[in-house]
Scaffold this active site. Structure first.
Site, PDB file in Angstrom:
ATOM      1  N   ASP A 181      -2.312 -10.508   9.680  1.00  0.00           N
ATOM      2  CA  ASP A 181      -1.066 -10.908  10.335  1.00  0.00           C
ATOM      3  C   ASP A 181      -1.353 -12.064  11.300  1.00  0.00           C
ATOM      4  OD1 ASP A 181      -2.152  -9.743  12.583  1.00  0.00           O
ATOM      5  OD2 ASP A 181      -0.587  -8.230  12.835  1.00  0.00           O
ATOM      6  N   HIS A 182      -0.373 -12.390  12.143  1.00  0.00           N
ATOM      7  CA  HIS A 182      -0.514 -13.535  13.061  1.00  0.00           C
ATOM      8  C   HIS A 182      -1.704 -13.375  14.016  1.00  0.00           C
ATOM      9  CE1 HIS A 182       2.114 -10.428  14.660  1.00  0.00           C
ATOM     10  NE2 HIS A 182       1.714 -10.774  15.872  1.00  0.00           N
ATOM     11  N   CYS A 209      -5.800  -7.355  11.541  1.00  0.00           N
ATOM     12  CA  CYS A 209      -4.621  -7.464  12.397  1.00  0.00           C
ATOM     13  C   CYS A 209      -5.125  -7.415  13.838  1.00  0.00           C
ATOM     14  CB  CYS A 209      -3.566  -6.404  12.065  1.00  0.00           C
ATOM     15  SG  CYS A 209      -4.046  -4.692  12.377  1.00  0.00           S
ATOM     16  N   GLY A 210      -4.271  -7.097  14.782  1.00  0.00           N
ATOM     17  CA  GLY A 210      -4.716  -7.089  16.172  1.00  0.00           C
ATOM     18  C   GLY A 210      -5.790  -6.045  16.411  1.00  0.00           C
ATOM     19  N   THR A 211      -5.536  -4.839  15.938  1.00  0.00           N
ATOM     20  CA  THR A 211      -6.485  -3.733  16.136  1.00  0.00           C
ATOM     21  C   THR A 211      -7.217  -3.325  14.866  1.00  0.00           C
ATOM     22  OG1 THR A 211      -4.738  -2.162  15.637  1.00  0.00           O
ATOM     23  CG2 THR A 211      -5.069  -2.724  17.977  1.00  0.00           C
ATOM     24  N   GLY A 212      -6.695  -3.719  13.717  1.00  0.00           N
ATOM     25  CA  GLY A 212      -7.212  -3.233  12.428  1.00  0.00           C
ATOM     26  C   GLY A 212      -6.573  -1.916  12.030  1.00  0.00           C
ATOM     27  N   GLY A 260      -2.986  -0.800  12.157  1.00  0.00           N
ATOM     28  CA  GLY A 260      -1.750  -0.823  11.366  1.00  0.00           C
ATOM     29  C   GLY A 260      -2.012  -1.252   9.927  1.00  0.00           C
ATOM     30  N   HIS A 301     -20.906   6.059   1.583  1.00  0.00           N
ATOM     31  CA  HIS A 301     -20.414   7.441   1.451  1.00  0.00           C
ATOM     32  C   HIS A 301     -18.961   7.514   0.980  1.00  0.00           C
ATOM     33  CE1 HIS A 301     -23.581   9.426   4.335  1.00  0.00           C
ATOM     34  NE2 HIS A 301     -24.130   8.624   3.429  1.00  0.00           N
ATOM     35  N   ARG A 338      -8.301  -8.529  17.986  1.00  0.00           N
ATOM     36  CA  ARG A 338      -8.187  -8.398  19.444  1.00  0.00           C
ATOM     37  C   ARG A 338      -9.187  -7.394  19.990  1.00  0.00           C
ATOM     38  NH1 ARG A 338      -1.606  -8.044  19.076  1.00  0.00           N
ATOM     39  NH2 ARG A 338      -1.221 -10.282  18.850  1.00  0.00           N
ATOM     40  N   HIS A 372     -21.235  12.345  -2.875  1.00  0.00           N
ATOM     41  CA  HIS A 372     -20.094  11.600  -2.337  1.00  0.00           C
ATOM     42  C   HIS A 372     -19.017  11.364  -3.390  1.00  0.00           C
ATOM     43  CE1 HIS A 372     -22.511  11.148   1.201  1.00  0.00           C
ATOM     44  NE2 HIS A 372     -23.478  10.592   0.494  1.00  0.00           N
ATOM     45  N   ARG A 383     -16.459  14.060  -3.336  1.00  0.00           N
ATOM     46  CA  ARG A 383     -15.568  13.956  -2.163  1.00  0.00           C
ATOM     47  C   ARG A 383     -14.527  12.870  -2.365  1.00  0.00           C
ATOM     48  NH1 ARG A 383     -20.960  14.711   1.456  1.00  0.00           N
ATOM     49  NH2 ARG A 383     -21.109  16.965   1.127  1.00  0.00           N
TER      50      ARG A 383
END
Ligand code: RB5
Length: 148
Positions: free
Chosen positions: A10-11, A68-71, A73, A101, A112, A136, A139
């Site tokens: 995103d932006h 994105c800003g935090t990863g 969303g 895994h 950010r 793995h 799983r």
């Protein structure tokens, strides 16, 4: 075989995306950029998460990277898509283990949250890791049961 990486953001992620794309191309990877490339106009991260996830699911790319800003969303949206396993990572160890895994096919991180240098280390750690299979695999099959 040349690895093709779909990348989207995103932006908040434009600047870091461009740096990561240069970093990957300098190592010989082909990078398909799904945008956005506008860091002024706020946009909606689900658009880019879906486009990158679809490129991976349709095998137009071997794997994907989302920013994105935090990863958070953008990884939530990707993980809602059947067949996608996306990890939002802020350290190289988690990124490596997410491939070994969890067989992640998309890596996410927050522009950010982490520096450019750390983002490159996270990408390198993830891109060179291999799924270990064995216990793995079972799983991973159990994860897919959620989508039945
Ligand atoms: C955009 O301001 C921000 O909400 C987005 O980049 C992301 O951090 C959401 O999870």
């Amino acid at each position: 075989m040349k690895k093709i990486i779909a990348i989207g953001n995103d932006h908040a992620g434009v600047k870091l995306k461009n740096e990561i794309a240069v970093h990957l191309r300098s190592q010989g990877f082909e990078v398909i950029d799904f945008g956005t490339n506008d860091n002024q106009e706020p946009t909606d991260y689900p658009i880019y998460a879906r486009n990158v996830a679809n490129a991976v699911l349709e095998k137009k790319a071997n794997c994907g990277i989302l920013i994105c800003g935090t990863g958070i969303g953008i990884s939530i949206v990707a993980n809602k898509m059947k067949g996608i396993r996306c990890a939002a990572c802020s350290d190289p160890y988690s990124a490596k283990l997410s491939k070994e895994h969890n067989n992640t096919n998309i890596l996410a991180f927050g522009a950010r949250v982490i520096s450019q240098g750390l983002a490159k280390m996270i990408v390198d750690s993830w891109i060179t890791a291999e799924f270990q299979g064995g216990i793995h695999s079972k799983r991973i099959e159990m994860i897919e049961e959620n989508n039945k």
